[in-house]
Design an enzyme around this catalytic site. Sequence first.
Site, PDB file in Angstrom:
ATOM      1  N   ALA A 127      66.845 -19.894  49.996  1.00  0.00           N
ATOM      2  CA  ALA A 127      66.724 -20.190  48.569  1.00  0.00           C
ATOM      3  C   ALA A 127      66.519 -18.908  47.756  1.00  0.00           C
ATOM      4  O   ALA A 127      67.151 -18.705  46.716  1.00  0.00           O
ATOM      5  CB  ALA A 127      65.557 -21.145  48.339  1.00  0.00           C
ATOM      6  N   CYS A 156      41.142 -42.240  42.307  1.00  0.00           N
ATOM      7  CA  CYS A 156      40.182 -42.853  43.229  1.00  0.00           C
ATOM      8  C   CYS A 156      40.920 -43.533  44.375  1.00  0.00           C
ATOM      9  O   CYS A 156      41.916 -44.219  44.174  1.00  0.00           O
ATOM     10  CB  CYS A 156      39.309 -43.859  42.487  1.00  0.00           C
ATOM     11  SG  CYS A 156      38.149 -44.698  43.579  1.00  0.00           S
ATOM     12  N   HIS A 195      57.166 -36.888  46.185  1.00  0.00           N
ATOM     13  CA  HIS A 195      56.051 -37.119  47.106  1.00  0.00           C
ATOM     14  C   HIS A 195      54.707 -36.804  46.457  1.00  0.00           C
ATOM     15  O   HIS A 195      53.711 -36.626  47.143  1.00  0.00           O
ATOM     16  CB  HIS A 195      56.254 -36.307  48.395  1.00  0.00           C
ATOM     17  CG  HIS A 195      57.455 -36.760  49.185  1.00  0.00           C
ATOM     18  ND1 HIS A 195      58.001 -36.031  50.211  1.00  0.00           N
ATOM     19  CD2 HIS A 195      58.224 -37.871  49.078  1.00  0.00           C
ATOM     20  CE1 HIS A 195      59.065 -36.676  50.700  1.00  0.00           C
ATOM     21  NE2 HIS A 195      59.215 -37.789  50.027  1.00  0.00           N
ATOM     22  N   ASN A 242      70.755 -23.816  52.708  1.00  0.00           N
ATOM     23  CA  ASN A 242      69.822 -23.993  53.826  1.00  0.00           C
ATOM     24  C   ASN A 242      70.294 -23.091  54.967  1.00  0.00           C
ATOM     25  O   ASN A 242      71.455 -23.158  55.354  1.00  0.00           O
ATOM     26  CB  ASN A 242      69.821 -25.470  54.274  1.00  0.00           C
ATOM     27  CG  ASN A 242      68.631 -25.814  55.165  1.00  0.00           C
ATOM     28  OD1 ASN A 242      68.260 -25.049  56.049  1.00  0.00           O
ATOM     29  ND2 ASN A 242      68.043 -26.978  54.933  1.00  0.00           N
ATOM     30  N   ASP A 262      53.627 -28.980  46.184  1.00  0.00           N
ATOM     31  CA  ASP A 262      53.034 -27.776  45.597  1.00  0.00           C
ATOM     32  C   ASP A 262      53.426 -27.672  44.120  1.00  0.00           C
ATOM     33  O   ASP A 262      54.112 -28.537  43.586  1.00  0.00           O
ATOM     34  CB  ASP A 262      53.448 -26.524  46.404  1.00  0.00           C
ATOM     35  CG  ASP A 262      54.953 -26.271  46.384  1.00  0.00           C
ATOM     36  OD1 ASP A 262      55.572 -26.311  45.294  1.00  0.00           O
ATOM     37  OD2 ASP A 262      55.531 -26.018  47.462  1.00  0.00           O
ATOM     38  N   CYS A 265      39.672 -47.564  43.619  1.00  0.00           N
ATOM     39  CA  CYS A 265      40.000 -48.310  42.396  1.00  0.00           C
ATOM     40  C   CYS A 265      41.180 -47.709  41.652  1.00  0.00           C
ATOM     41  O   CYS A 265      41.610 -48.258  40.632  1.00  0.00           O
ATOM     42  CB  CYS A 265      38.786 -48.399  41.470  1.00  0.00           C
ATOM     43  SG  CYS A 265      38.419 -46.870  40.567  1.00  0.00           S
ATOM     44  N   ASN A 278      58.412 -31.482  47.341  1.00  0.00           N
ATOM     45  CA  ASN A 278      57.242 -30.639  47.573  1.00  0.00           C
ATOM     46  C   ASN A 278      56.056 -31.110  46.754  1.00  0.00           C
ATOM     47  O   ASN A 278      56.200 -31.554  45.617  1.00  0.00           O
ATOM     48  CB  ASN A 278      57.564 -29.182  47.229  1.00  0.00           C
ATOM     49  CG  ASN A 278      58.619 -28.614  48.151  1.00  0.00           C
ATOM     50  OD1 ASN A 278      58.847 -29.160  49.228  1.00  0.00           O
ATOM     51  ND2 ASN A 278      59.277 -27.548  47.735  1.00  0.00           N
TER      52      ASN A 278
END
Length: 266
Positions: A257, A136, A128, A239, A113, A139, A111
């Site tokens: 969850a 930037c 991720h 799940n 978040d 650069c 996630n």
Amino acid sequence: MRKDLRTAIRDARVHLEGAQRIAVLTGAGMSAESGIATYRDAQTGLWEKYSPEQLATAEAMSDQPDLVWSWILHQARVIRSVEPHEGHNVLGTWQRELREKNGALDIITQNIDDLHERGNADVLAHLHGSTFSFRCFECDAPSDYELQTATPEQLAARPELDQLVLEDPPPCTQCQHGFIRPNIVLFGEMLPQQAMNDALDAVRSADVALVVGTSNIVQPAASLPIAASAAGAKIIEINPNVTPLSEDADVYIADTAGNVLPELYR
Ligand code: NAD
Ligand code: ZN
């Protein structure tokens, strides 16, 4: 609670009892009960016209920087407008408790978040990346850009893409010609190597791996439960829907969850 669910939770508790090192692998389903849609569920609004595969790419960011930036900014504001749920909070408490006993609860998340952090847990690896740090686009210089919180009107709107108020991404203060982007892994980009190495070390030393709210199809994240299992960890999957992992997990718990994590910690 259904009987088979109760049995699964009891079996999971047996594996967790006395476990000194727990690796927790989380995906979009971990945040679903906080109100952040998983990709699969998000077939409306911002996702209707473009799939993340089209918009969350370096190419799109270079071709239509204002559209991609405004879309990401909106996602970030939505994330900041929701709260961690009981499952996030339990992981924070559990982590502190294991540390006091010289153990570890290592969180590895796909996630982008910050709900684990706001549930008072440290994240070992953001595979991720994160929506809340920036660099930037040209650069690579880190940026200290701070996200503005959204107004209630902006949040209530949850606009569709063609109604987004387009904003240009802020310029880089280092190279003067680039603009900034969040430190998230866009489609087609490599995962941060350090995060992946940390994740592999953690799963290989874990007694138990808890795999929560991930479809287990996005690589290389999906290879982590397999590495954990090969190194001897018990695999517990949480799940509501079965995944390619479910059949091979030591325990598969078909619930959310937010329901299951507090039950396992108790
Ligand atoms: P996914 O959307 O492919 O799968 C989500 C999984 O969560 C599904 O298997 C679903 O059955 C399960 N799920 C749904 N509600 C749940 C709940 N309440 N409790 C437990 N599980 C639940 O997401 P993914 O596997 O994480 O991978 C897809 C990509 O999407 C990742 O790269 C991730 O970075 C990105 N993504 C991130 C966020 C976020 O940061 N919150 C949100 C959407 C997508
Ligand atoms: Zn720059």
